[in-house]
Enzyme design. Structure first.
Site, PDB file in Angstrom:
ATOM      1  N   GLU A 168       1.276  -1.078   0.113  1.00  0.00           N
ATOM      2  CA  GLU A 168      -0.184   0.175  -0.297  1.00  0.00           C
ATOM      3  C   GLU A 168       1.227   1.154   0.330  1.00  0.00           C
ATOM      4  O   GLU A 168       1.708   0.867   0.554  1.00  0.00           O
ATOM      5  CB  GLU A 168      -1.233  -0.083   1.016  1.00  0.00           C
ATOM      6  CG  GLU A 168      -1.273   1.153   1.400  1.00  0.00           C
ATOM      7  CD  GLU A 168      -2.528   1.316   2.815  1.00  0.00           C
ATOM      8  OE1 GLU A 168      -2.961   0.339   2.985  1.00  0.00           O
ATOM      9  OE2 GLU A 168      -2.227   2.236   3.056  1.00  0.00           O
ATOM     10  N   GLU A 173      -1.711  11.261   3.858  1.00  0.00           N
ATOM     11  CA  GLU A 173      -2.988  11.681   4.766  1.00  0.00           C
ATOM     12  C   GLU A 173      -2.763  12.399   5.665  1.00  0.00           C
ATOM     13  O   GLU A 173      -1.295  12.840   6.215  1.00  0.00           O
ATOM     14  CB  GLU A 173      -2.643   9.724   5.725  1.00  0.00           C
ATOM     15  CG  GLU A 173      -3.285   8.662   4.806  1.00  0.00           C
ATOM     16  CD  GLU A 173      -3.062   7.340   5.272  1.00  0.00           C
ATOM     17  OE1 GLU A 173      -3.770   6.720   5.997  1.00  0.00           O
ATOM     18  OE2 GLU A 173      -1.788   7.454   5.673  1.00  0.00           O
TER      19      GLU A 173
END
Length: 345
Positions: A168, A173
């Site tokens: 991933e 974020e």
């Protein structure tokens, strides 16, 4: 002191023009040489482009105990005035527990779940899938305890097995922006302004690991107050993260690895540059709560101030024309970049 009406109109017109200019950047890679634009969405139309994005529709909480249902409704995601809006509402909503393409049986497809928020998660899977390149996204992020915005990538084919054997890539974020930070290096009263770049890899959970670091904005540059450009350069043997063309982190391939689960339950380490040597697609989403945001800063979810939104000005993907097969030869390095050290190997 009063301002005459004609002057007010002139000021308003000038401000509008400045705002329009501020939102437009040239369609070229900002740093490095040899990057060639191969895919983009400027969100200039009247609706989300179904040739580039699909909606995930589920209420299972992202595997992180998040509190939203993702829907395909226009109230949760739409394009307006050149921006993609991902909007979270506080509302009781019942929907399918899982995405239809993530389940194998009619019984799973029939499962529903109820959450206390709704939002949106878009993905380019099957419409935009890449192995190596520069990924550049200009966005303005939501604020508040429990607000979790993400620009990230998942494997399209999962060739090394379930998460996180196939990897991933988190381009950006951010959680709990503008809430008092829990960063121990910051002065008391400082508001949260960090964004994070991270890789998840290793074996299938719970044998997964992650490595990453944060970029901290100056107080007057909070990513919840203004647009910033978040970028990742991915080549065969290295990942590099950027904010507003500042190279802030690098992670090298000798520090990542992939372990696949075999039919008999044993684990086998994959060779080469696995897992980050296969094609990935992009995701844009705005989650509420979850194991990460609910356990840092002021903890939990502040349910006031909704609706809230994440705004995306553009998504641009570039290929390294020097060597598309490896993505090598187009990078620009800066001494300010931090070398990410894995938690464990």
């Amino acid at each position: 002191m009063s301002i005459k009406a004609p002057l007010l109109l002139m000021l308003a017109s000038a401000l509008s023009a400045c705002q329009q200019v501020e939102q437009i950047r040239p369609v070229t890679a900002s740093i490095g040489e040899g990057w060639q634009l191969v895919w983009q969405d400027e969100f200039n139309g009247s609706q989300i482009d179904s040739q580039k994005w699909s909606h995930e529709v589920n209420c299972h909480g992202g595997g992180n105990d998040e509190k939203q249902c993702y829907t395909a409704r226009a109230k949760n995601s739409f394009v307006e005035q050149g921006l993609l809006h991902l909007v979270a509402h506080k509302e009781q909503y019942t929907g399918p527990k899982f995405n239809r393409d993530d389940v194998n049986s009619d019984a799973e497809r029939a499962l529903t779940q109820t959450q206390s928020f709704t939002s949106a998660r878009l993905r380019s899977k099957g419409l935009g899938d890449w192995q190596y390149g520069r990924f550049e996204i200009r966005a303005k992020l939501p604020a508040g305890q429990g607000a979790w915005s993400a620009i990230w990538m998942l494997p399209t084919d999962w060739e090394y097995g379930r998460w996180a054997s196939s990897g991933e890539i988190d381009i950006m974020e951010a959680v709990n922006l503008k809430v008092p930070t829990d960063d121990k290096t910051a002065p008391t009263g400082t508001l949260e302004s960090r964004v994070h770049g991270t890789l998840h890899y290793g074996g299938p959970a719970p044998n997964n690991v992650y490595s990453g670091t944060a970029y901290t904005f100056a107080a007057d540059q909070n990513p919840a107050d203004m647009f910033h450009v978040y970028a990742l350069e991915w080549q065969q043997d290295e990942m590099r993260w950027y904010v507003d063309d500042i190279h802030f982190a690098t992670f090298k391939s000798e520090q990542w690895y992939s372990v696949s689960e075999q039919a008999d339950g044993t684990l086998l380490k994959n060779s080469g540059f696995a897992p980050f040597n296969k094609r990935f697609h992009m995701l844009l989403n705005f989650a509420i709560g979850g194991n990460w945001p609910a356990n840092v800063n002021e903890k939990g979810v502040d349910e006031s101030g909704f609706s809230k939104q994440m705004l995306v000005d553009y998504v641009r993907v570039f290929e390294c024309s020097v060597n598309p097969e490896t993505g090598k030869g187009c990078a620009t390095y800066q001494d300010s970049a931090k070398q990410i050290i894995p938690k464990r190997l």
